[in-house]
Design a protein around this motif. Structure first.
Motif, PDB file in Angstrom:
ATOM      1  N   ILE A   1      64.654 -12.968  45.513  1.00 60.66           N
ATOM      2  CA  ILE A   1      63.989 -12.554  46.736  1.00 60.66           C
ATOM      3  C   ILE A   1      62.914 -11.866  46.455  1.00 60.66           C
ATOM      4  O   ILE A   1      61.647 -12.243  46.581  1.00 60.66           O
ATOM      5  N   LEU A   2      63.074 -10.839  45.519  1.00 62.68           N
ATOM      6  CA  LEU A   2      62.131  -9.916  45.102  1.00 62.68           C
ATOM      7  C   LEU A   2      60.979 -10.555  44.271  1.00 62.68           C
ATOM      8  O   LEU A   2      59.902 -10.427  44.240  1.00 62.68           O
ATOM      9  N   THR A   3      61.344 -11.364  43.353  1.00 63.07           N
ATOM     10  CA  THR A   3      60.397 -12.198  42.604  1.00 63.07           C
ATOM     11  C   THR A   3      59.702 -13.066  43.285  1.00 63.07           C
ATOM     12  O   THR A   3      58.365 -12.939  43.018  1.00 63.07           O
ATOM     13  N   VAL A   4      60.276 -13.719  44.271  1.00 58.02           N
ATOM     14  CA  VAL A   4      59.190 -14.756  45.039  1.00 58.02           C
ATOM     15  C   VAL A   4      58.241 -13.764  45.643  1.00 58.02           C
ATOM     16  O   VAL A   4      56.947 -14.004  45.691  1.00 58.02           O
ATOM     17  N   ILE A   5      58.840 -12.686  46.307  1.00 57.77           N
ATOM     18  CA  ILE A   5      57.762 -11.485  47.034  1.00 57.77           C
ATOM     19  C   ILE A   5      56.591 -11.293  45.932  1.00 57.77           C
ATOM     20  O   ILE A   5      55.535 -11.219  46.249  1.00 57.77           O
ATOM     21  N   LEU A   6      57.143 -10.722  44.865  1.00 57.76           N
ATOM     22  CA  LEU A   6      56.153 -10.421  43.973  1.00 57.76           C
ATOM     23  C   LEU A   6      55.115 -11.363  43.291  1.00 57.76           C
ATOM     24  O   LEU A   6      54.076 -10.827  42.731  1.00 57.76           O
ATOM     25  N   ILE A   7      55.747 -12.534  43.647  1.00 60.52           N
ATOM     26  CA  ILE A   7      54.593 -13.369  42.998  1.00 60.52           C
ATOM     27  C   ILE A   7      53.648 -14.179  44.396  1.00 60.52           C
ATOM     28  O   ILE A   7      52.504 -13.956  44.106  1.00 60.52           O
ATOM     29  N   VAL A   8      54.254 -14.266  45.393  1.00 56.90           N
ATOM     30  CA  VAL A   8      53.531 -14.969  46.610  1.00 56.90           C
ATOM     31  C   VAL A   8      52.571 -13.877  47.173  1.00 56.90           C
ATOM     32  O   VAL A   8      51.380 -14.031  47.250  1.00 56.90           O
ATOM     33  N   VAL A   9      53.274 -12.776  47.725  1.00 55.07           N
ATOM     34  CA  VAL A   9      52.140 -11.754  48.177  1.00 55.07           C
ATOM     35  C   VAL A   9      50.901 -11.188  47.589  1.00 55.07           C
ATOM     36  O   VAL A   9      49.963 -11.370  47.836  1.00 55.07           O
ATOM     37  N   PRO A  10      51.257 -10.966  45.994  1.00 54.69           N
ATOM     38  CA  PRO A  10      49.985 -10.608  45.363  1.00 54.69           C
ATOM     39  C   PRO A  10      48.932 -11.589  45.514  1.00 54.69           C
ATOM     40  O   PRO A  10      47.539 -11.630  45.528  1.00 54.69           O
ATOM     41  N   ILE A  11      49.308 -12.926  45.512  1.00 54.24           N
ATOM     42  CA  ILE A  11      48.382 -14.085  45.524  1.00 54.24           C
ATOM     43  C   ILE A  11      47.630 -14.007  46.843  1.00 54.24           C
ATOM     44  O   ILE A  11      46.240 -14.547  46.772  1.00 54.24           O
ATOM     45  N   ILE A  12      48.384 -13.810  47.895  1.00 52.70           N
ATOM     46  CA  ILE A  12      47.801 -14.096  49.428  1.00 52.70           C
ATOM     47  C   ILE A  12      46.680 -12.947  49.267  1.00 52.70           C
ATOM     48  O   ILE A  12      45.614 -13.118  49.660  1.00 52.70           O
ATOM     49  N   PHE A  13      47.092 -11.649  48.907  1.00 51.71           N
ATOM     50  CA  PHE A  13      46.149 -10.704  49.040  1.00 51.71           C
ATOM     51  C   PHE A  13      44.768 -10.786  48.336  1.00 51.71           C
ATOM     52  O   PHE A  13      44.050 -10.542  48.627  1.00 51.71           O
ATOM     53  N   ALA A  14      44.899 -11.480  47.086  1.00 51.06           N
ATOM     54  CA  ALA A  14      43.630 -11.871  46.217  1.00 51.06           C
ATOM     55  C   ALA A  14      43.128 -12.716  46.998  1.00 51.06           C
ATOM     56  O   ALA A  14      41.903 -12.828  46.678  1.00 51.06           O
ATOM     57  N   LYS A  15      43.768 -13.725  47.464  1.00 53.81           N
ATOM     58  CA  LYS A  15      42.876 -15.045  48.223  1.00 53.81           C
ATOM     59  C   LYS A  15      42.128 -14.559  49.233  1.00 53.81           C
ATOM     60  O   LYS A  15      41.205 -15.096  49.613  1.00 53.81           O
ATOM     61  N   LEU A  16      42.788 -13.581  50.127  1.00 55.88           N
ATOM     62  CA  LEU A  16      42.028 -13.252  51.335  1.00 55.88           C
ATOM     63  C   LEU A  16      40.801 -12.652  51.186  1.00 55.88           C
ATOM     64  O   LEU A  16      40.568 -11.957  50.156  1.00 55.88           O
ATOM     65  N   PRO A  17      39.651 -13.283  51.838  1.00 56.31           N
ATOM     66  CA  PRO A  17      38.291 -12.850  51.549  1.00 56.31           C
ATOM     67  C   PRO A  17      38.136 -11.284  51.884  1.00 56.31           C
ATOM     68  O   PRO A  17      38.670 -11.006  53.051  1.00 56.31           O
ATOM     69  N   ALA A  18      37.384 -10.668  51.219  1.00 54.69           N
ATOM     70  CA  ALA A  18      37.086  -9.306  51.221  1.00 54.69           C
ATOM     71  C   ALA A  18      36.139  -9.007  52.313  1.00 54.69           C
ATOM     72  O   ALA A  18      35.212  -9.906  52.663  1.00 54.69           O
ATOM     73  N   ILE A  19      36.416  -8.181  53.459  1.00 53.14           N
ATOM     74  CA  ILE A  19      35.578  -7.765  54.674  1.00 53.14           C
ATOM     75  C   ILE A  19      34.370  -7.113  53.944  1.00 53.14           C
ATOM     76  O   ILE A  19      33.277  -7.057  54.356  1.00 53.14           O
ATOM     77  N   ASN A  20      34.740  -6.106  52.902  1.00 60.08           N
ATOM     78  CA  ASN A  20      33.688  -5.298  52.255  1.00 60.08           C
ATOM     79  C   ASN A  20      32.948  -6.213  51.319  1.00 60.08           C
ATOM     80  O   ASN A  20      33.473  -6.523  50.324  1.00 60.08           O
ATOM     81  N   LYS A  21      31.914  -6.607  51.702  1.00 58.09           N
ATOM     82  CA  LYS A  21      30.995  -7.405  50.970  1.00 58.09           C
ATOM     83  C   LYS A  21      30.437  -6.805  49.458  1.00 58.09           C
ATOM     84  O   LYS A  21      30.534  -7.500  48.611  1.00 58.09           O
ATOM     85  N   ASP A  22      30.416  -5.416  49.554  1.00 55.89           N
ATOM     86  CA  ASP A  22      30.374  -4.788  48.275  1.00 55.89           C
ATOM     87  C   ASP A  22      31.336  -5.083  47.218  1.00 55.89           C
ATOM     88  O   ASP A  22      31.263  -4.686  45.951  1.00 55.89           O
ATOM     89  N   TYR A  23      32.652  -5.340  47.712  1.00 50.37           N
ATOM     90  CA  TYR A  23      33.673  -5.648  46.851  1.00 50.37           C
ATOM     91  C   TYR A  23      33.274  -6.659  45.848  1.00 50.37           C
ATOM     92  O   TYR A  23      34.018  -6.517  44.697  1.00 50.37           O
ATOM     93  N   TYR A  24      32.537  -7.541  45.898  1.00 53.69           N
ATOM     94  CA  TYR A  24      32.515  -8.625  45.109  1.00 53.69           C
ATOM     95  C   TYR A  24      31.195  -8.231  44.147  1.00 53.69           C
ATOM     96  O   TYR A  24      30.755  -8.985  43.236  1.00 53.69           O
ATOM     97  N   ASN A  25      30.601  -7.085  44.568  1.00 49.71           N
ATOM     98  CA  ASN A  25      29.473  -6.491  43.260  1.00 49.71           C
ATOM     99  C   ASN A  25      30.185  -6.203  42.293  1.00 49.71           C
ATOM    100  O   ASN A  25      30.748  -4.978  42.235  1.00 49.71           O
ATOM    101  N   VAL A  26      30.129  -6.793  41.135  1.00 45.19           N
ATOM    102  CA  VAL A  26      31.059  -6.308  39.910  1.00 45.19           C
ATOM    103  C   VAL A  26      29.844  -5.552  39.027  1.00 45.19           C
ATOM    104  O   VAL A  26      28.816  -5.299  39.201  1.00 45.19           O
TER     105      VAL A  26
END
Ligand code: PFF
Length: 492
Positions: free
Chosen positions: A467-492
């Protein structure tokens, strides 16, 4: 929407105290003495000191340099290094968050023991008391639906305290609390150590630290144990040093700071173990129980062996007992707030949520997860979380950070950042350590950890690990895919 004002330490002292507070934790108090004893006693100091330099200081320097250079949260830093790496950051942060959920529970047990120790309420058989009144041990799924009220309440209190500290402004919360708790913690440890040295039989214990078993040095596991202790004790790879260093003002002496923090942390655990060993020596002397049967680690040492010792100590135990448990509480709290800060920082930076709100949401979710550990099946699940997250996920995080910053990121930038203001300088040797030596050593430790975890797991544990393995794969992908509200976030 764009970003809000950045936090900054108001003094170098606040930063140092917070850093040392983050490192000094349960690992120093109950993990180190056992690791030291079971890996050759005095001779263990050789692999330990080598690991401190090779792994500890070297890796803390990477985290300092990265945090200081980017002045961003871990998620945004990895996004800046390479967009595809953002899920790795959320993976690391999720591991840290899940570790915090059970770490809080252990600090909660400790809170209960502060009160029990006042009257030695654990009775004549502390082992039985711990199993029946605190753990309620059950490894069936139905155990998850029955709460242990005293543990539940103390977990709630620890989460409340953590929330109360981290929701505040950086200097007013973490900075101030670290500046108060750390000196108090050190003062208590000095009292305990001095007192323990006066106990009859103390020398039976502390001489063990200085009695070397040189043959242990040829054993690879002893070296891996030294590496493991340094990772745990200095909280490496948990984005703590990176987060704290990102709040440093320009001109800070990074290398000098890292060396002081690493030495203070190790100094604390070595000094503290003189007290622990002396107290155990006293127990051997008075009860005849062989020393090696007393030196356990983790909950066994703090909540079973020590109460047994306090039972034989007489009136002094009503002072030393509470002091010992208060010491664990202070060490635990400064580590919990450090673990949470990096998680909150990444969330609030990406989704532009203010500090207080982020802290509230993170602490509520954390508390809800921690309630699993406050049930009858809690202690068994906690053991599985601990084995899986520490032996497997955390080491993977350190390994990935080494590879990302040693190989993918332009490493020479970090050397430049570190040397800018520090008296102590780093160069090619450090680069070789991070690029080659560390990944090999951590890789070895990781393989050993995976092997031990898999071979010792039963069906119940394997289910939780899956269960932990699934959570540790799925949740990070979701968080990374969610668009940033902070537009400066994408300024690399
Ligand atoms: N370094 C701290 C300790 O020794 O307890 C904090 C910590 C380390 C917390 C590792 C959690 C952990 F897995």
């Amino acid at each position: 929407m764009t970003e809000t004002k950045k936090s900054e330490w108001n003094s170098n002292l606040a930063f140092m105290m917070a850093m040392i507070g983050s490192a000094v934790g349960l690992g120093n108090i109950w993990r180190f003495p056992n690791v030291l004893y079971s890996n050759g006693g005095g001779s263990f100091m050789i692999p330990y000191i080598i690991s401190l330099f090779l792994l500890g200081i070297s890796f803390v320097l990477v985290e300092y340099a990265v945090g200081f250079r980017f002045k961003k949260s871990l998620a945004r830093i990895l996004f800046s290094v390479n967009k595809k790496l953002e899920p790795v950051a959320w993976f690391i942060l999720l591991v840290v968050f899940l570790i915090t959920t059970y770490y809080v529970c252990v600090v909660g047990w400790d809170l209960i023991y502060i009160f029990l120790s006042l009257t030695k309420a654990w009775g004549a058989n502390p082992d039985l008391y711990f199993t029946n009144n605190v753990l309620h041990v059950s490894n069936s799924w139905t155990g998850m639906f029955s709460l242990v009220p005293n543990v539940f309440v103390s977990v709630l209190i620890i989460w409340f305290l953590a929330w109360f500290i981290i929701k505040r402004d950086l200097n007013d919360g973490i900075g101030k609390v670290s500046k108060i708790l750390l000196p108090l913690l050190c003062a208590i440890v000095v009292v305990i150590v001095v007192f323990s040295l006066t106990l009859p039989g103390a020398s039976v214990g502390y001489t063990q630290i200085f009695r070397p078993d040189w043959s242990a040095l040829t054993n690879l596991n002893v070296w891996l144990a030294a590496f493991g202790q340094i990772v745990f004790s200095l909280s490496l790879g948990m984005a703590i040093a990176m987060t704290y260093a990102s709040y440093l003002p320009e001109g800070s002496k990074l290398v000098d700071n890292a060396v002081i923090v690493a030495f203070s942390n190790s100094g604390f655990e070595v000094f503290n173990s003189i007290g622990i060993f002396s107290i155990l020596g006293f127990m051997t002397f008075t009860s005849g129980i062989p020393f090696n049967e007393l030196v356990t680690s983790g909950t066994g040492l703090a909540f079973v062996v020590f109460p047994q010792v306090f039972n034989t100590m007489g009136p002094a135990a009503s002072i030393i007992g509470p002091l010992f448990f208060i010491c664990i509480l202070f060490a635990g709290i400064t580590s919990v707030i450090a673990l949470l800060e990096g998680v909150c920082y990444s969330i609030s930076e990406k989704f532009l949520i203010e500090r207080k709100k982020t802290a509230t949401v993170v602490c509520i979710v954390g508390f809800l997860i921690s309630t699993i550990f406050a049930t009858d099946a809690g202690s068994i699940i906690l053991g599985v979380f601990d084995a899986y997250l520490n032996n497997f996920s955390l080491l993977l995080a350190v390994l990935m950070e080494c590879i990302i910053f040693g190989w993918i990121y332009k490493f020479d930038n970090l050397i430049e950042t570190l040397n800018e203001n520090s008296k102590l300088q780093v160069g090619k040797t450090w680069k070789t350590v991070i690029k080659y030596i560390l990944p090999i050593c951590i890789g070895g430790l990781w393989i050993q950890g995976v092997f031990t975890t898999i071979t010792t797991a039963d069906i119940f544990s394997r289910t939780i690990m899956t269960i932990l393995t699934v959570i540790l794969i799925v949740v990070p992908i979701i968080f990374a895919k969610l668009p940033a509200i902070n537009k400066d976030y994408y300024n690399v």
